[in-house]
Design an enzyme around this catalytic site. Structure first.
Site, PDB file in Angstrom:
ATOM      1  CG  ASN A 171       4.174   1.179   9.549  1.00 30.66           C
ATOM      2  OD1 ASN A 171       3.524   0.742   8.595  1.00 30.66           O
ATOM      3  ND2 ASN A 171       3.846   2.288  10.177  1.00 30.66           N
ATOM      4  CG  ASN A 179      -0.395   0.693   2.414  1.00 26.85           C
ATOM      5  OD1 ASN A 179      -0.447   1.918   2.526  1.00 26.85           O
ATOM      6  ND2 ASN A 179       0.204  -0.085   3.323  1.00 26.85           N
ATOM      7  CE  LYS A 222       2.516   0.176  12.927  1.00 31.32           C
ATOM      8  NZ  LYS A 222       1.121   0.051  12.494  1.00 31.32           N
ATOM      9  CG  PHE A 276      -0.397   9.271   6.992  1.00 31.04           C
ATOM     10  CD1 PHE A 276      -0.336   7.919   7.277  1.00 31.04           C
ATOM     11  CD2 PHE A 276       0.571  10.104   7.562  1.00 31.04           C
ATOM     12  CE1 PHE A 276       0.668   7.389   8.089  1.00 31.04           C
ATOM     13  CE2 PHE A 276       1.579   9.589   8.379  1.00 31.04           C
ATOM     14  CZ  PHE A 276       1.618   8.237   8.633  1.00 31.04           C
ATOM     15  CG  ASN A 312       3.124   4.445   1.823  1.00 31.05           C
ATOM     16  OD1 ASN A 312       3.945   4.092   0.978  1.00 31.05           O
ATOM     17  ND2 ASN A 312       2.371   3.603   2.496  1.00 31.05           N
ATOM     18  CB  THR A 313       4.341  10.478   5.065  1.00 29.12           C
ATOM     19  OG1 THR A 313       2.948  10.164   5.027  1.00 29.12           O
ATOM     20  CG2 THR A 313       4.502  11.969   5.335  1.00 29.12           C
TER      21      THR A 313
HETATM   22  C1  LIG Z   1      -3.561  -0.857   3.633  1.00 22.49           C
HETATM   23  C2  LIG Z   1      -2.729  -0.606   4.842  1.00 22.49           C
HETATM   24  C3  LIG Z   1      -2.764   0.649   5.466  1.00 22.49           C
HETATM   25  C4  LIG Z   1      -1.990   0.885   6.595  1.00 22.49           C
HETATM   26  N1  LIG Z   1      -2.065   2.107   7.207  1.00 22.49           N
HETATM   27  C5  LIG Z   1      -1.370   2.324   8.351  1.00 22.49           C
HETATM   28  C6  LIG Z   1      -1.493   3.550   9.047  1.00 22.49           C
HETATM   29  O1  LIG Z   1      -2.252   4.448   8.653  1.00 22.49           O
HETATM   30  N2  LIG Z   1      -0.761   3.718  10.176  1.00 22.49           N
HETATM   31  C7  LIG Z   1       0.073   2.744  10.668  1.00 22.49           C
HETATM   32  O2  LIG Z   1       0.704   2.942  11.718  1.00 22.49           O
HETATM   33  N3  LIG Z   1       0.190   1.559  10.032  1.00 22.49           N
HETATM   34  C8  LIG Z   1      -0.505   1.333   8.908  1.00 22.49           C
HETATM   35  N4  LIG Z   1      -0.400   0.124   8.271  1.00 22.49           N
HETATM   36  C9  LIG Z   1       0.531  -0.886   8.803  1.00 22.49           C
HETATM   37  C10 LIG Z   1      -0.175  -1.915   9.683  1.00 22.49           C
HETATM   38  O3  LIG Z   1      -0.736  -1.300  10.829  1.00 22.49           O
HETATM   39  C11 LIG Z   1       0.831  -3.011  10.116  1.00 22.49           C
HETATM   40  O4  LIG Z   1       1.838  -2.417  10.921  1.00 22.49           O
HETATM   41  C12 LIG Z   1       1.488  -3.703   8.943  1.00 22.49           C
HETATM   42  O5  LIG Z   1       0.589  -3.880   7.879  1.00 22.49           O
HETATM   43  C13 LIG Z   1       2.064  -5.062   9.320  1.00 22.49           C
HETATM   44  O6  LIG Z   1       1.062  -5.928   9.790  1.00 22.49           O
HETATM   45  P1  LIG Z   1       0.326  -7.034   8.862  1.00 22.49           P
HETATM   46  O7  LIG Z   1       1.409  -7.806   8.164  1.00 22.49           O
HETATM   47  O8  LIG Z   1      -0.494  -7.841   9.830  1.00 22.49           O
HETATM   48  O9  LIG Z   1      -0.510  -6.278   7.904  1.00 22.49           O
HETATM   49  C14 LIG Z   1      -1.153  -0.138   7.122  1.00 22.49           C
HETATM   50  C15 LIG Z   1      -1.130  -1.382   6.506  1.00 22.49           C
HETATM   51  C16 LIG Z   1      -1.895  -1.634   5.386  1.00 22.49           C
HETATM   52  C17 LIG Z   1      -1.845  -2.996   4.750  1.00 22.49           C
END
Ligand SMILES: Cc1cc2nc3c(=O)[nH]c(=O)nc-3n(C[C@H](O)[C@H](O)[C@H](O)COP(=O)(O)O)c2cc1C
Length: 351
Positions: free
Chosen positions: A246, A110, A217, A114, A177-178
């Site tokens: 993350n 992704n 985080k 934000f 992504n920022t």
């Molecule tokens: C589509 C998407 C959007 C995300 N947006 C955020 C976000 O806004 N803030 C954040 O701290 N992490 C964000 N994450 C990261 C997740 O919170 C997580 O740390 C990361 O995806 C790893 O976990 P997973 O493998 O279970 O997805 C995002 C992840 C995905 C897939």
């Protein structure tokens, strides 16, 4: 149940499926039918940062950026839900398409950037939440057009706005992504930003008569030296917890997938080992009194157990929910319960 729904969702463009999935969840919840999605996990109370969680499996940030689906998400059985990342002002995020599936790898990429309605909208949504099934975390960030030199103002603004409503706050300095955001993880910048926020946390605690834990985080893409430095700073500043990790910018394990060329953060199965290694390193470098949250690549109960074995007190999932559905929550809770109960039976699983 999710086995039947998934092909339908995967037939839609990824971001449309995301919106459709959340709308459907709200509808089911509104009709009192959340249980159709499967049984809720049995309670497994867990304490961390002075809070009690009904179970140690939470929803990671990013799925509900505006806190508009909190009731329906708790109804799935999460022990805690983290909403956001929210920024002071609304912003649209990057142009679409910006969310991609890599089904062969049970992964996502992704570059949403934000996208959110701003902190005032999130606060209004949270004020309308009816039942918190567990602690509600609010994840805060900075607007894209705020330079890093004044990032602390954005984080402070969000912290002040969400403090009265949050059960814990997460400072997100690790989204890829920022542009430049991850530079805030470097030792000096980290000390300055988190130092400022820790002072504000103490001040707000006195003002509101309640102490809201603050977590930071971090990314999985730091060098070992950078992780050690971050651990030192965060321990010095006595943050309440650290969330590791993350998404990753690495593509090493998915190189042969055509989608791997998309820019953004990779999540899901290919992230598991990398994020668990960072978690383990943090655990060896930080005092036991500072709990860690393990997130990144949990696709099964066994994965959740590996995070706990690496030092997590709690875990979170996001991509696993997309590939496995909400049954993953109960599977993780039961696997963690079995591991915790195993030593007394002299039967610790081989990790
Ligand atoms: C589509 C998407 C959007 C995300 N947006 C955020 C976000 O806004 N803030 C954040 O701290 N992490 C964000 N994450 C990261 C997740 O919170 C997580 O740390 C990361 O995806 C790893 O976990 P997973 O493998 O279970 O997805 C995002 C992840 C995905 C897939």
């Amino acid at each position: 149940m999710y086995g039947l729904v998934r092909p339908l969702l995967f037939g839609l463009e990824a971001e449309r499926a995301h919106a459709f999935g959340l709308r459907s969840l709200d509808t089911l919840h509104g009709l009192g039918l959340s249980r159709l999605l499967g049984p809720r996990p049995r309670p497994f109370p867990t304490n961390a940062f002075g809070l009690t969680f009904p179970n140690p499996v939470g929803l990671a940030a990013g799925l509900d950026k505006n806190g508009a689906h909190v009731d329906a998400l708790f109804a799935l059985g999460f022990g805690f839900v983290e909403i956001g990342t929210v920024t002071p002002r609304p912003q649209p995020g990057n142009p679409q398409p910006r969310l991609f599936r890599l089904p062969r790898y049970r992964a996502l990429i992704n570059r949403l950037g934000f996208n959110n309605d701003g902190v005032d909208a999130l606060v209004r949504n949270v004020e309308r939440v009816r039942v918190r099934g567990g602690p509600l975390g609010i994840n805060i960030g900075k607007n894209k057009d705020t330079p890093n030199e004044s990032a602390d103002r954005d984080y402070l603004h969000c912290l002040e706005r969400v403090y009265p409503l949050a059960d814990y706050v997460t400072v997100n300095i690790s989204s890829p992504n920022t542009a430049g955001l991850r530079e805030l993880q470097e030792e000096q910048a980290l000390r300055r930003l988190v130092g400022t926020l820790r002072e504000a946390q103490e001040r707000l605690g006195a003002k509101h008569g309640k102490r809201v834990p603050m977590l930071v985080k971090i990314a999985p893409d730091m060098s070992d030296d950078d992780v050690h430095a971050a651990a030192r700073v965060l321990a010095d500043l006595q943050v309440d917890g650290v969330i590791a990790t993350n998404t990753t910018v690495s593509r090493i394990s998915v190189q042969d997938d055509p989608q791997s060329r998309e820019t953004g953060g990779l999540s899901g199965e290919p992230l598991m080992n990398k994020s668990t290694a960072v978690l383990r390193m943090l655990r060896t470098r930080m005092p036991e009194a500072i709990p860690l949250v393990g997130v990144g690549g949990i696709l099964s109960g066994a994965d959740a157990v590996k995070k706990m074995a690496a030092g997590a007190s709690l875990v979170q999932v996001y991509t696993g929910l997309v590939y496995r559905g909400s049954g993953l929550i109960g599977e993780c809770v039961e696997a963690i319960r079995r591991r915790k109960e195993a030593p007394s039976r002299g039967n610790l699983p081989n990790l």
